[in-house]
Design a protein around this motif. Structure first.
Motif, PDB file in Angstrom:
ATOM      1  N   GLY A  55       7.543   0.329   4.920  1.00 37.14           N
ATOM      2  CA  GLY A  55       7.882  -0.247   3.623  1.00 37.14           C
ATOM      3  C   GLY A  55       7.250  -1.608   3.397  1.00 37.14           C
ATOM      4  N   ASP A  56       7.103  -2.380   4.488  1.00 39.20           N
ATOM      5  CA  ASP A  56       6.442  -3.682   4.373  1.00 39.20           C
ATOM      6  C   ASP A  56       4.986  -3.521   3.958  1.00 39.20           C
ATOM      7  N   VAL A  57       4.348  -2.520   4.538  1.00 36.91           N
ATOM      8  CA  VAL A  57       2.926  -2.299   4.231  1.00 36.91           C
ATOM      9  C   VAL A  57       2.762  -1.961   2.750  1.00 36.91           C
ATOM     10  N   LEU A  58       3.662  -1.137   2.227  1.00 35.23           N
ATOM     11  CA  LEU A  58       3.603  -0.774   0.814  1.00 35.23           C
ATOM     12  C   LEU A  58       3.830  -1.995  -0.078  1.00 35.23           C
ATOM     13  N   GLN A  59       4.792  -2.837   0.276  1.00 37.10           N
ATOM     14  CA  GLN A  59       5.082  -4.025  -0.529  1.00 37.10           C
ATOM     15  C   GLN A  59       3.935  -5.035  -0.465  1.00 37.10           C
ATOM     16  N   LEU A  60       3.352  -5.195   0.700  1.00 39.31           N
ATOM     17  CA  LEU A  60       2.227  -6.124   0.830  1.00 39.31           C
ATOM     18  C   LEU A  60       1.030  -5.645   0.012  1.00 39.31           C
ATOM     19  N   ALA A  61       0.822  -4.343  -0.001  1.00 37.20           N
ATOM     20  CA  ALA A  61      -0.278  -3.800  -0.806  1.00 37.20           C
ATOM     21  C   ALA A  61      -0.078  -4.140  -2.282  1.00 37.20           C
ATOM     22  N   GLU A  62       1.159  -4.061  -2.753  1.00 32.41           N
ATOM     23  CA  GLU A  62       1.446  -4.397  -4.151  1.00 32.41           C
ATOM     24  C   GLU A  62       1.268  -5.887  -4.400  1.00 32.41           C
ATOM     25  N   LEU A  63       1.685  -6.703  -3.443  1.00 33.73           N
ATOM     26  CA  LEU A  63       1.526  -8.153  -3.580  1.00 33.73           C
ATOM     27  C   LEU A  63       0.062  -8.548  -3.696  1.00 33.73           C
ATOM     28  N   LEU A  64      -0.784  -7.923  -2.877  1.00 31.12           N
ATOM     29  CA  LEU A  64      -2.180  -8.342  -2.775  1.00 31.12           C
ATOM     30  C   LEU A  64      -3.102  -7.619  -3.752  1.00 31.12           C
ATOM     31  N   LYS A  65      -2.611  -6.568  -4.379  1.00 30.38           N
ATOM     32  CA  LYS A  65      -3.459  -5.808  -5.296  1.00 30.38           C
ATOM     33  C   LYS A  65      -4.060  -6.671  -6.399  1.00 30.38           C
ATOM     34  N   PRO A  66      -3.297  -7.611  -6.998  1.00 33.07           N
ATOM     35  CA  PRO A  66      -3.888  -8.450  -8.054  1.00 33.07           C
ATOM     36  C   PRO A  66      -4.749  -9.595  -7.509  1.00 33.07           C
ATOM     37  N   LEU A  67      -4.931  -9.657  -6.193  1.00 36.46           N
ATOM     38  CA  LEU A  67      -5.662 -10.758  -5.567  1.00 36.46           C
ATOM     39  C   LEU A  67      -6.864 -10.204  -4.801  1.00 36.46           C
ATOM     40  N   PRO A  68      -7.916  -9.791  -5.499  1.00 34.24           N
ATOM     41  CA  PRO A  68      -9.046  -9.152  -4.815  1.00 34.24           C
ATOM     42  C   PRO A  68      -9.768 -10.067  -3.838  1.00 34.24           C
ATOM     43  N   GLU A  69      -9.577 -11.370  -3.975  1.00 36.83           N
ATOM     44  CA  GLU A  69     -10.233 -12.296  -3.054  1.00 36.83           C
ATOM     45  C   GLU A  69      -9.507 -12.385  -1.716  1.00 36.83           C
ATOM     46  N   ILE A  70      -8.303 -11.824  -1.626  1.00 34.51           N
ATOM     47  CA  ILE A  70      -7.512 -11.850  -0.392  1.00 34.51           C
ATOM     48  C   ILE A  70      -7.609 -10.488   0.274  1.00 34.51           C
ATOM     49  N   GLU A  71      -8.059 -10.471   1.516  1.00 32.20           N
ATOM     50  CA  GLU A  71      -8.223  -9.215   2.248  1.00 32.20           C
ATOM     51  C   GLU A  71      -6.895  -8.733   2.827  1.00 32.20           C
ATOM     52  N   PHE A  72      -6.633  -7.451   2.659  1.00 36.39           N
ATOM     53  CA  PHE A  72      -5.485  -6.818   3.302  1.00 36.39           C
ATOM     54  C   PHE A  72      -6.009  -5.957   4.434  1.00 36.39           C
ATOM     55  N   ASN A  73      -5.582  -6.284   5.659  1.00 36.64           N
ATOM     56  CA  ASN A  73      -6.049  -5.604   6.861  1.00 36.64           C
ATOM     57  C   ASN A  73      -4.863  -4.928   7.547  1.00 36.64           C
ATOM     58  N   VAL A  74      -4.904  -3.618   7.624  1.00 33.02           N
ATOM     59  CA  VAL A  74      -3.857  -2.856   8.316  1.00 33.02           C
ATOM     60  C   VAL A  74      -4.457  -2.327   9.609  1.00 33.02           C
ATOM     61  N   GLU A  75      -3.812  -2.640  10.724  1.00 41.66           N
ATOM     62  CA  GLU A  75      -4.351  -2.221  12.012  1.00 41.66           C
ATOM     63  C   GLU A  75      -3.342  -1.377  12.772  1.00 41.66           C
ATOM     64  N   GLY A  76      -3.864  -0.607  13.715  1.00 39.79           N
ATOM     65  CA  GLY A  76      -2.989   0.203  14.530  1.00 39.79           C
ATOM     66  C   GLY A  76      -3.730   1.360  15.173  1.00 39.79           C
ATOM     67  N   ASN A  77      -2.980   2.145  15.919  1.00 35.89           N
ATOM     68  CA  ASN A  77      -3.535   3.286  16.636  1.00 35.89           C
ATOM     69  C   ASN A  77      -3.502   4.515  15.728  1.00 35.89           C
ATOM     70  N   PRO A  78      -4.660   5.072  15.379  1.00 43.83           N
ATOM     71  CA  PRO A  78      -4.662   6.228  14.476  1.00 43.83           C
ATOM     72  C   PRO A  78      -4.111   7.493  15.113  1.00 43.83           C
ATOM     73  N   PHE A  79      -3.934   7.477  16.442  1.00 42.92           N
ATOM     74  CA  PHE A  79      -3.444   8.661  17.147  1.00 42.92           C
ATOM     75  C   PHE A  79      -1.968   8.553  17.525  1.00 42.92           C
ATOM     76  N   ALA A  80      -1.327   7.444  17.141  1.00 40.08           N
ATOM     77  CA  ALA A  80       0.098   7.293  17.447  1.00 40.08           C
ATOM     78  C   ALA A  80       0.903   8.322  16.667  1.00 40.08           C
ATOM     79  N   ALA A  81       1.890   8.885  17.322  1.00 36.83           N
ATOM     80  CA  ALA A  81       2.665   9.967  16.715  1.00 36.83           C
ATOM     81  C   ALA A  81       3.528   9.464  15.568  1.00 36.83           C
ATOM     82  N   GLN A  82       3.759  10.339  14.585  1.00 40.40           N
ATOM     83  CA  GLN A  82       4.720  10.041  13.535  1.00 40.40           C
ATOM     84  C   GLN A  82       6.109   9.986  14.159  1.00 40.40           C
TER      85      GLN A  82
END
Length: 261
Positions: A55-82
């Protein structure tokens, strides 16, 4: 533009999660970091959700969407289980479309990331992930040790950038062995030079702080540093605004010096 500072907010989320409620407010802290000069926000959601949650990731994406000069970087293991409401890194990236997705080979039992990818073992699994993210117009960075052969493989896989794992460099900074420190610095320097020659952007992160960052920031071609733990610790004594400004000042000083050469 000089070297970008991306502030990792995991520790803010960790403090919040130690109690019920939403205090401290992760989104307000992200807003404050941006207002005080951060060039980007980094989060590392994990299946155990011990800090940043989906939920934090979704909210941060909304916060930063109007700010194209600010990079949003999401990191993690793509193979981690749901697990629970953690949908997996690729699904989160698809839902939020961050500017950059940094793929990291951490596992559930690790307190923090402590090594880069061994692409001789994981290339076949990573390739479809990289292709998927790039089809979504998301820049892909791979968390890597400063090993030339591995960096060449990162280029072959189609990564846009690498993030150099700086943990050993940071550990050596506090040791009494200057030779080891110098060797590690040179390894990172040569790795960055090779990456730049191959057309890969160079990011860096892990245990960089106000003491060891000035030297490391002289690595040629460095585009971005991601700093969380040390910056949040410094914010306890300096305040968040002054901590962000202190890290920015180091990166800006390095940029000024490099421009005069």
């Amino acid at each position: 533009m000089g070297i970008a500072l991306s502030v990792n907010l995991n520790k803010i989320a960790l403090i919040r999660n130690s109690r019920e409620g939403n205090y401290p407010d992760l989104i307000e802290h992200a807003r404050a970091c941006v207002n005080h000069g951060a060039n980007g926000i980094t989060v590392h959601p994990r299946p155990d959700q011990r800090h940043v949650r989906p939920g934090d990731v979704l909210q941060l994406a909304e916060l930063l969407k109007p700010l194209p000069e600010i990079e949003f970087n999401v990191e993690g293991n793509p193979f981690a289980a749901q697990r629970g409401d953690y949908p997996g890194l690729t699904s989160l990236a698809e839902a939020t479309l961050p500017d950059q997705c940094t793929l990291v080979p951490d596992t559930d039992h690790q307190l923090t990331s402590d090594h880069g990818f061994d692409l001789t073992q994981t290339a076949d699994k990573l390739l479809p992930v990289i292709e998927k993210l790039k089809s979504l117009k998301i820049r892909v960075s791979l968390f890597m040790d400063p090993i030339p052969e591995q960096i060449e493989l990162a280029k072959q896989l189609g990564a846009d950038r690498i993030e150099l794992y700086t943990g050993p460099y940071a550990a050596a900074w506090n040791s009494s062995d200057p030779k080891t420190l110098e060797n590690l610095y040179q390894q990172h320097r040569q790795a960055a030079l090779l990456a730049s020659e191959l057309g890969l952007g160079v990011n860096a992160g892990h245990d960089l702080n106000l003491d060891n960052l000035p030297r490391f920031s002289t690595i040629p071609g460095l585009k971005e540093v991601s700093i969380g733990h040390a910056l949040i610790v410094d914010a306890i004594t300096l305040g968040l605004a002054e901590a962000v400004k202190a890290y920015k000042a180091i990166l800006e000083a390095t940029t000024r010096i490099q421009k005069t050469r």
